[in-house]
Write an enzyme that holds these catalytic residues in place. Sequence first.
Site, PDB file in Angstrom:
ATOM      1  N   SER A  11      13.405   1.907 -65.890  1.00 41.20           N
ATOM      2  CA  SER A  11      14.599   1.380 -65.225  1.00 41.20           C
ATOM      3  C   SER A  11      14.422  -0.113 -65.021  1.00 41.20           C
ATOM      4  CB  SER A  11      14.787   2.054 -63.866  1.00 41.20           C
ATOM      5  OG  SER A  11      15.664   1.256 -63.081  1.00 41.20           O
ATOM      6  N   HIS A  36      16.820   2.426 -69.187  1.00 42.47           N
ATOM      7  CA  HIS A  36      17.712   2.907 -68.130  1.00 42.47           C
ATOM      8  C   HIS A  36      18.286   1.703 -67.378  1.00 42.47           C
ATOM      9  CE1 HIS A  36      19.112   5.951 -65.226  1.00 42.47           C
ATOM     10  NE2 HIS A  36      18.792   5.077 -64.288  1.00 42.47           N
ATOM     11  N   ASP A  38      20.799   0.488 -64.300  1.00 42.50           N
ATOM     12  CA  ASP A  38      21.427   0.918 -63.051  1.00 42.50           C
ATOM     13  C   ASP A  38      22.560  -0.018 -62.676  1.00 42.50           C
ATOM     14  OD1 ASP A  38      19.866   3.241 -62.222  1.00 42.50           O
ATOM     15  OD2 ASP A  38      18.185   1.841 -62.193  1.00 42.50           O
ATOM     16  N   MET A  40      25.476  -0.869 -60.071  1.00 41.38           N
ATOM     17  CA  MET A  40      25.831  -0.588 -58.670  1.00 41.38           C
ATOM     18  C   MET A  40      26.933  -1.541 -58.209  1.00 41.38           C
ATOM     19  SD  MET A  40      22.066  -0.117 -57.003  1.00 41.38           S
ATOM     20  CE  MET A  40      20.743   0.715 -57.891  1.00 41.38           C
ATOM     21  N   HIS A  69      23.471   4.297 -66.008  1.00 44.98           N
ATOM     22  CA  HIS A  69      23.712   5.093 -64.796  1.00 44.98           C
ATOM     23  C   HIS A  69      24.722   4.336 -63.936  1.00 44.98           C
ATOM     24  CE1 HIS A  69      21.585   6.698 -60.874  1.00 44.98           C
ATOM     25  NE2 HIS A  69      22.822   7.139 -60.992  1.00 44.98           N
ATOM     26  N   MET A  71      26.708   3.802 -60.832  1.00 46.38           N
ATOM     27  CA  MET A  71      26.840   4.101 -59.398  1.00 46.38           C
ATOM     28  C   MET A  71      28.017   3.284 -58.891  1.00 46.38           C
ATOM     29  SD  MET A  71      22.756   4.074 -58.668  1.00 46.38           S
ATOM     30  CE  MET A  71      22.436   3.291 -60.247  1.00 46.38           C
ATOM     31  N   MET A 140      19.115  13.114 -59.368  1.00 46.79           N
ATOM     32  CA  MET A 140      18.613  12.042 -58.493  1.00 46.79           C
ATOM     33  C   MET A 140      17.541  12.603 -57.568  1.00 46.79           C
ATOM     34  SD  MET A 140      20.020   9.345 -59.519  1.00 46.79           S
ATOM     35  CE  MET A 140      19.150   8.312 -58.320  1.00 46.79           C
ATOM     36  N   ASP A 176      15.427  10.828 -61.825  1.00 49.28           N
ATOM     37  CA  ASP A 176      15.515   9.401 -61.489  1.00 49.28           C
ATOM     38  C   ASP A 176      15.228   9.178 -60.015  1.00 49.28           C
ATOM     39  OD1 ASP A 176      16.156   6.707 -61.423  1.00 49.28           O
ATOM     40  OD2 ASP A 176      18.304   6.999 -61.779  1.00 49.28           O
TER      41      ASP A 176
HETATM   42  C1  DX5 Z   1      18.080   4.177 -57.911  1.00 47.69           C
HETATM   43  C2  DX5 Z   1      18.088   4.025 -59.411  1.00 47.69           C
HETATM   44  C3  DX5 Z   1      16.805   4.263 -60.083  1.00 47.69           C
HETATM   45  C4  DX5 Z   1      15.696   3.335 -59.670  1.00 47.69           C
HETATM   46  C5  DX5 Z   1      14.401   4.023 -59.910  1.00 47.69           C
HETATM   47  O1  DX5 Z   1      19.373   4.090 -57.454  1.00 47.69           O
HETATM   48  O2  DX5 Z   1      19.023   4.921 -59.970  1.00 47.69           O
HETATM   49  O3  DX5 Z   1      16.967   4.217 -61.493  1.00 47.69           O
HETATM   50  O4  DX5 Z   1      15.672   2.123 -60.339  1.00 47.69           O
HETATM   51  O5  DX5 Z   1      13.386   3.214 -59.424  1.00 47.69           O
HETATM   52  P1  DX5 Z   1      11.993   3.835 -58.989  1.00 47.69           P
HETATM   53  O6  DX5 Z   1      11.403   4.463 -60.207  1.00 47.69           O
HETATM   54  O7  DX5 Z   1      11.233   2.635 -58.518  1.00 47.69           O
HETATM   55  O8  DX5 Z   1      12.267   4.820 -57.907  1.00 47.69           O
HETATM   56 ZN    ZN Z   2      19.166   5.155 -62.188  1.00 47.42          ZN
END
Ligand code: DX5
Ligand code: ZN
Length: 226
Positions: A11, A36, A38, A40, A69, A71, A140, A176
């Site tokens: 990620s 990956h 993220d 947000m 992903h 969010m 998650m 994740d």
């Molecule tokens: C959290 C993200 C994850 C995050 C994982 O909202 O969806 O992808 O980056 O990070 P680690 O592996 O550090 O928990």
């Molecule tokens: Zn994620």
Amino acid sequence: MSPNPIVVAPSILSADFSRLGEEIRDVVEAGADWIHVDVMDGHFVPNITIGPDVIKGIRHWTDRPMDVHLMISPVDPFLEAFAQAGCDHIIAHVEAGPHIHRTLQTIGKLGRKVGVTLNPGTPVDHIQSVIGMVDLVLVMSVNPGFGGQAFIPEAIGRVKAIRQMAADRPIRIEVDGGVGPANAGMLAAAGADAFVAGSAVFKGGKDAYRGNIAAIREAAQAGRCG
Ligand code: DX5
Ligand code: ZN
């Protein structure tokens, strides 16, 4: 048990954002299977990260699948922009709006791999009615919003339940949040086959990436055998 090979997906939330392209190149050289990403929005989750233009900018640094992903809420108005930015997998939250079925239909029509994800507090049966539409379920194992949080162990039982729900469909189950060598084996034994890791991959600087990725992959493989 999953019919698919194990995949490790770093990620980039834990990467150096001032050098995202180089970071992607370095983790791919170190053995990453997917990248990956993220996304947000500061509304669905209490943090803001990146959008389609940044994904477009980093896309050319690798030909590995971009596992994106989302969010964000609403999600539907942005799906086309993410597809055009070069995302290979588009993953939407079942909690992001009232029309998950429509969202997943749209992702499929855009020609991308269809992913659904659910927060740790959402009952697994909330994805039952769409399980036949998806290529991938992202479980998650932290509350989404931040990297570096502690793994929520109930995720293991949830992976097992979703693998049963998938029956003989070759659906990928990805985990994740707080994933690393200490839990990848139990998750693989439960039926997970794709492992997102931010802090566990990016810790220790570039020279550590190869060992960090290998440790997750080996733990997952061992969990399958044991
Ligand atoms: C959290 C993200 C994850 C995050 C994982 O909202 O969806 O992808 O980056 O990070 P680690 O592996 O550090 O928990
Ligand atoms: Zn994620």
